[in-house]
Design a protein around this motif. Structure first.
Motif, PDB file in Angstrom:
ATOM      1  N   ILE A  81       0.832  -1.208   0.000  1.00  0.00           N
ATOM      2  CA  ILE A  81       0.000   0.000   0.000  1.00  0.00           C
ATOM      3  C   ILE A  81       0.862   1.251   0.000  1.00  0.00           C
ATOM      4  CG2 ILE A  81      -2.045  -0.996   1.041  1.00  0.00           C
ATOM      5  CD1 ILE A  81      -1.074  -0.191   3.745  1.00  0.00           C
ATOM      6  N   GLY A  85       2.906   0.806   5.433  1.00  0.00           N
ATOM      7  CA  GLY A  85       2.380   0.035   6.563  1.00  0.00           C
ATOM      8  C   GLY A  85       3.387  -0.891   7.211  1.00  0.00           C
ATOM      9  N   PHE A  87       5.720  -2.464  10.007  1.00  0.00           N
ATOM     10  CA  PHE A  87       5.530  -2.516  11.456  1.00  0.00           C
ATOM     11  C   PHE A  87       6.663  -1.733  12.116  1.00  0.00           C
ATOM     12  CE2 PHE A  87       3.405  -6.938  10.968  1.00  0.00           C
ATOM     13  CZ  PHE A  87       2.296  -6.321  10.414  1.00  0.00           C
ATOM     14  N   HIS A  89       7.687  -1.501  15.065  1.00  0.00           N
ATOM     15  CA  HIS A  89       8.401  -2.147  16.166  1.00  0.00           C
ATOM     16  C   HIS A  89       9.178  -3.364  15.712  1.00  0.00           C
ATOM     17  CE1 HIS A  89       4.654  -4.202  15.629  1.00  0.00           C
ATOM     18  NE2 HIS A  89       4.967  -5.146  16.491  1.00  0.00           N
ATOM     19  N   ARG A  90       9.233  -3.611  14.406  1.00  0.00           N
ATOM     20  CA  ARG A  90       9.963  -4.765  13.896  1.00  0.00           C
ATOM     21  C   ARG A  90      11.065  -4.277  12.965  1.00  0.00           C
ATOM     22  NH1 ARG A  90       6.474  -9.330  13.430  1.00  0.00           N
ATOM     23  NH2 ARG A  90       5.294  -9.527  15.355  1.00  0.00           N
ATOM     24  N   PHE A 132      15.401  -0.336  11.795  1.00  0.00           N
ATOM     25  CA  PHE A 132      13.968  -0.186  11.987  1.00  0.00           C
ATOM     26  C   PHE A 132      13.419   0.745  10.902  1.00  0.00           C
ATOM     27  CE2 PHE A 132      15.244  -1.930  15.957  1.00  0.00           C
ATOM     28  CZ  PHE A 132      14.158  -2.714  16.325  1.00  0.00           C
TER      29      PHE A 132
ATOM     30  N   MET B   1      17.233  -2.277  19.197  1.00  0.00           N
ATOM     31  CA  MET B   1      18.182  -1.168  19.196  1.00  0.00           C
ATOM     32  C   MET B   1      19.392  -1.507  20.060  1.00  0.00           C
ATOM     33  SD  MET B   1      17.066   1.343  17.417  1.00  0.00           S
ATOM     34  CE  MET B   1      18.121   2.630  18.077  1.00  0.00           C
ATOM     35  N   ALA B 156      -2.568   2.421   8.449  1.00  0.00           N
ATOM     36  CA  ALA B 156      -1.842   1.729   7.375  1.00  0.00           C
ATOM     37  C   ALA B 156      -1.193   0.452   7.908  1.00  0.00           C
ATOM     38  CB  ALA B 156      -0.789   2.646   6.765  1.00  0.00           C
ATOM     39  N   VAL B 157      -0.687   0.523   9.130  1.00  0.00           N
ATOM     40  CA  VAL B 157      -0.038  -0.650   9.723  1.00  0.00           C
ATOM     41  C   VAL B 157      -1.068  -1.761   9.945  1.00  0.00           C
ATOM     42  CG1 VAL B 157       1.167  -1.505  11.762  1.00  0.00           C
ATOM     43  CG2 VAL B 157       1.768   0.722  10.799  1.00  0.00           C
ATOM     44  N   GLU B 159      -3.911  -2.106   8.350  1.00  0.00           N
ATOM     45  CA  GLU B 159      -4.363  -2.588   7.052  1.00  0.00           C
ATOM     46  C   GLU B 159      -3.339  -3.567   6.474  1.00  0.00           C
ATOM     47  OE1 GLU B 159      -6.301  -0.275   4.322  1.00  0.00           O
ATOM     48  OE2 GLU B 159      -5.635  -1.446   2.594  1.00  0.00           O
ATOM     49  N   ALA B 160      -2.059  -3.214   6.623  1.00  0.00           N
ATOM     50  CA  ALA B 160      -1.019  -4.110   6.112  1.00  0.00           C
ATOM     51  C   ALA B 160      -1.068  -5.439   6.854  1.00  0.00           C
ATOM     52  CB  ALA B 160       0.353  -3.461   6.264  1.00  0.00           C
ATOM     53  N   ALA B 161      -1.267  -5.393   8.164  1.00  0.00           N
ATOM     54  CA  ALA B 161      -1.309  -6.621   8.959  1.00  0.00           C
ATOM     55  C   ALA B 161      -2.433  -7.534   8.479  1.00  0.00           C
ATOM     56  CB  ALA B 161      -1.476  -6.289  10.436  1.00  0.00           C
ATOM     57  N   GLN B 170      -3.918 -12.683  15.876  1.00  0.00           N
ATOM     58  CA  GLN B 170      -2.498 -12.453  15.576  1.00  0.00           C
ATOM     59  C   GLN B 170      -2.205 -10.965  15.455  1.00  0.00           C
ATOM     60  OE1 GLN B 170      -2.487 -14.863  12.061  1.00  0.00           O
ATOM     61  NE2 GLN B 170      -1.356 -16.511  13.037  1.00  0.00           N
ATOM     62  N   ALA B 174       0.471  -9.406  17.884  1.00  0.00           N
ATOM     63  CA  ALA B 174       1.763  -9.120  17.257  1.00  0.00           C
ATOM     64  C   ALA B 174       1.926  -7.662  16.867  1.00  0.00           C
ATOM     65  CB  ALA B 174       1.953 -10.012  16.030  1.00  0.00           C
ATOM     66  N   VAL B 175       0.813  -6.961  16.671  1.00  0.00           N
ATOM     67  CA  VAL B 175       0.926  -5.586  16.175  1.00  0.00           C
ATOM     68  C   VAL B 175       0.290  -4.578  17.127  1.00  0.00           C
ATOM     69  CG1 VAL B 175       0.442  -4.028  14.257  1.00  0.00           C
ATOM     70  CG2 VAL B 175       0.913  -6.443  13.808  1.00  0.00           C
ATOM     71  N   PRO B 178       1.742  -4.566  21.010  1.00  0.00           N
ATOM     72  CA  PRO B 178       3.102  -3.996  21.113  1.00  0.00           C
ATOM     73  C   PRO B 178       3.136  -2.498  20.822  1.00  0.00           C
ATOM     74  CG  PRO B 178       3.165  -6.041  19.875  1.00  0.00           C
ATOM     75  CD  PRO B 178       1.717  -5.741  20.118  1.00  0.00           C
ATOM     76  N   LEU B 179       2.339  -2.053  19.835  1.00  0.00           N
ATOM     77  CA  LEU B 179       2.333  -0.621  19.524  1.00  0.00           C
ATOM     78  C   LEU B 179       1.639   0.177  20.620  1.00  0.00           C
ATOM     79  CD1 LEU B 179       1.635  -0.539  15.679  1.00  0.00           C
ATOM     80  CD2 LEU B 179       3.787  -0.327  16.894  1.00  0.00           C
ATOM     81  N   ASN B 254      11.763  -0.138  20.998  1.00  0.00           N
ATOM     82  CA  ASN B 254      11.636  -0.292  19.549  1.00  0.00           C
ATOM     83  C   ASN B 254      10.293   0.150  18.998  1.00  0.00           C
ATOM     84  OD1 ASN B 254      14.180  -1.322  19.463  1.00  0.00           O
ATOM     85  ND2 ASN B 254      13.466  -3.419  19.816  1.00  0.00           N
ATOM     86  N   VAL B 255       9.413   0.558  19.881  1.00  0.00           N
ATOM     87  CA  VAL B 255       8.114   0.968  19.381  1.00  0.00           C
ATOM     88  C   VAL B 255       8.180   2.437  19.017  1.00  0.00           C
ATOM     89  CG1 VAL B 255       5.672   1.145  19.892  1.00  0.00           C
ATOM     90  CG2 VAL B 255       6.998  -0.725  20.821  1.00  0.00           C
ATOM     91  N   ARG B 256       8.205   2.682  17.748  1.00  0.00           N
ATOM     92  CA  ARG B 256       8.259   4.069  17.299  1.00  0.00           C
ATOM     93  C   ARG B 256       7.145   4.271  16.312  1.00  0.00           C
ATOM     94  NH1 ARG B 256      13.522   5.803  18.727  1.00  0.00           N
ATOM     95  NH2 ARG B 256      14.514   3.894  19.393  1.00  0.00           N
ATOM     96  N   GLU B 258       5.739   6.944  13.746  1.00  0.00           N
ATOM     97  CA  GLU B 258       6.022   8.244  13.119  1.00  0.00           C
ATOM     98  C   GLU B 258       4.742   9.060  13.068  1.00  0.00           C
ATOM     99  OE1 GLU B 258       8.135   5.544  10.245  1.00  0.00           O
ATOM    100  OE2 GLU B 258       7.373   5.224  12.239  1.00  0.00           O
TER     101      GLU B 258
END
Lengths: 311, 258
Positions: A81, A85, A87, A89-90, A132, B1, B156-157, B159-161, B170, B174-175, B178-179, B254-256, B258
């Motif tokens: 997309i 998208g 992740f 955190h990965r 990242f 990191m 978007a994240v 939707e991608a998942a 899941q 997994a998404v 954590p976020l 690691n959770v960033r 934007e």
């Protein structure tokens, strides 16, 4: 290989996609182009059932997509997309490995595939695998997004405005890369865009959508030379249609026997680029040189003119 | 990191805020382990030769009981509030959001003292009414943070998942979680810190805790007791807040978004 049969999506009173039927050929790039609100994204999302159709059906390789649970279907279909998208955190490697993991690939196979894809997308694994997403540039993020969509070797790749967020120079590069990758893997790609130039550049076939209907579906040259609807003509652009038509033919295809003392042009250049070069230099002909350095004949201004209008 | 290099860590330790924290931790430990050595400091606050340091129980035991009560209550609040937050952000549970929000808000609006007063006749004196009051009081920050965090995951994240074939479960594990984790942990931290102070009220219904010291001071008009009870509670709250902030940074490095 993908068949849409009278696909319709209604939200309440609004019909977003209206009885669309079309067939996407195997190993080709099909572009759905339309203005915003034309229903093109909804149409795409019905293929992997992110949107469930109100009526009609989708067949992939002859089998109805509703015959398996939606999330299992989607693991076999790549999906990229506009805003990638990824992740956050990965790491890059983990992002690319998402679908292989979902499919239960073993670690060695997954790692090998991740490295292969990073290589193909010109991202050095040693540098990028453990980064990242926020540490990458926009173009790199977009490439990782496409790499991730291709990770589990899907036969079909759906792309929703994948290059929309890129600046023009990177976008051209990304389009070239996509063409290379399509040749490399032979993936069947369905791509949605609002950019008619992108549609012509990438699409083996282009479907023009407006208000939920497909107005015309055919090869780019057909849309230019035989628009079936005034709106198709408007979208493809009347003013520079000759130039667009020229850009669909490569120098190698149009080369004629003979010698030229004009400049050398690569066989992969489009006639539009060759014409521009000839005008710029003020000469009448150029010689066509293949990638391996052999001469393939010449192209003259007269020859170019014969390609710039309906046959 | 990758973690910061060693020299940087030393520098972090030398920052004034860090020095202050270490000093606070040292002070708390010293007071709990050797309370009598602070007697001269508190003596001027007492009258008629009363004890300057609380002597009706071991301060260390009381402080530990205090922390255990607060942590148990926060754990219960977290389990319920996060569970509820997840439920009301799923497609099937969305209609329960207003109801849940109202209930959790009542828990925050209802004064803990009133909860204690209502709980004692039902469950008797001791730890239990305090646990109930703290549990109810601590729900709101965790619940609200969980809901906001889950609602603001980048579309978007998500939707991608889904587009890649993650099942709803899941995707959540997994998404989304954590976020959402930084905000959820923030809520737990807030709830814990509020309750370190609120838990002192528990001593009015015979729960073990540092409230005992304050109440003993109030009953015997001993300012030294009140002050040391308050100081210890305050120090614990500040240090707990900091410790959790550190943990949060570790977990969420690691959770960033934007």
């Amino acid at each position: 290989m993908i068949t849409l049969e009278k696909l319709t999506k209604r939200y309440g009173e609004a019909t977003v996609v209206n009885e669309v039927s079309l067939t996407v050929e195997r190993n080709s790039i099909t572009v759905i182009v339309g203005t915003s609100g034309s229903g093109k994204s909804t149409l795409l999302r019905m293929i992997n059932r992110l949107v469930e159709p109100t009526s009609g059906r989708v067949l992939i390789g002859g089998s109805d997509t509703t015959r398996e649970p939606a999330h299992l279907l989607r693991r076999r279909i790549g999906y990229a997309i506009q805003s990638h998208g990824l992740f956050p955190h990965r790491t890059v490697a983990e992002n690319i490995a998402v679908v292989p993991r979902l499919l239960g690939w073993d670690v060695a196979r997954t790692q090998a595939r991740v490295r292969e894809l990073l290589g193909i997308f010109q991202l050095d694994p040693a540098t990028f695998a453990d980064k990242f997403p926020h540490q990458l540039s926009g173009g790199q993020q977009q490439r990782v997004g496409v790499a991730r969509a291709l990770a589990a070797e899907p036969e079909v790749l759906l792309m929703d405005e994948p290059f929309g967020a890129l600046d023009p120079i990177i976008r051209t590069k990304a389009q070239d890369d996509l063409l290379d990758i399509q040749h490399h893997f032979g993936t069947t790609i369905v791509l949605v865009t609002h950019d008619i130039d992108e549609a012509f550049r990438l699409g083996d076939r282009v479907a023009v959508m407006s208000e939920g209907r497909v107005l015309q579906y055919g090869r780019p040259a057909e849309l230019l030379t035989q628009p079936s609807d005034p709106l198709v003509a408007r979208m493809t652009g009347v003013a520079d249609r000759a130039m667009k038509l020229l850009s669909l033919t490569s120098a190698a295809e149009a080369a004629e026997p003979g010698e030229s003392d004009g400049p050398e042009v690569p066989g992969s250049a489009s006639l539009r680029e060759v014409l521009s070069e000839l005008v710029w230099r003020g000469v009448n002909s150029a010689s066509v040189v293949a990638a391996d350095g052999t001469r393939k004949g010449r192209i003259t201004v007269q020859g170019i003119l014969s390609h710039g209008h309906p046959a | 990191m990758p973690g910061p290099a060693a020299p940087l860590r030393v520098a972090t330790f030398l920052r004034p805020a860090a020095i202050l924290r270490v000093a606070a931790a040292g002070l708390l430990a010293a007071f709990l382990l050797r309370p009598q050595s602070f007697a001269p400091l508190f003596a001027p606050l007492t009258q008629y030769g009363a004890a300057p340091i609380y002597d009706q129980g071991n301060l260390l035991t009381l402080a530990l009981a205090h922390v255990v009560t607060v942590c148990c209550a926060a754990a219960a609040s977290a389990i319920i509030a996060i569970g509820l937050g997840i439920l009301v952000t799923r497609p099937g549970g969305r209609e329960f959001l207003p109801l849940s929000r109202t209930l959790v808000n009542i828990g925050q609006t209802f004064p803990p003292v009133a909860v204690l007063a209502l709980a004692v006749p039902l469950v008797g004196f001791g730890e239990l009414p305090t646990l109930i009051a703290l549990f109810v009081y601590g729900l709101l920050p965790i619940f609200e943070n969980t809901v906001v965090a889950l609602q603001t995951c980048p579309p978007a994240v998500l939707e991608a998942a889904s587009g890649m074939g993650m099942s709803a479960r899941q995707r959540l594990l997994a998404v989304e979680l954590p976020l959402a984790m930084p905000l959820i942990l923030e809520g737990i931290r807030l709830s814990l810190v509020i309750n370190v102070g609120t838990a002192t009220l528990g001593s009015t219904v015979a729960a073990k805790g540092l409230g005992e010291v304050i109440i003993a001071g109030l009953l015997s008009n001993n300012t030294a007791f009140i002050l040391q009870g308050g100081l210890l509670t305050g120090l614990m709250a500040v240090l707990l807040y900091d410790a959790l902030a550190v943990l949060e940074r570790r977990v969420c490095a690691n959770v960033r978004i934007e």
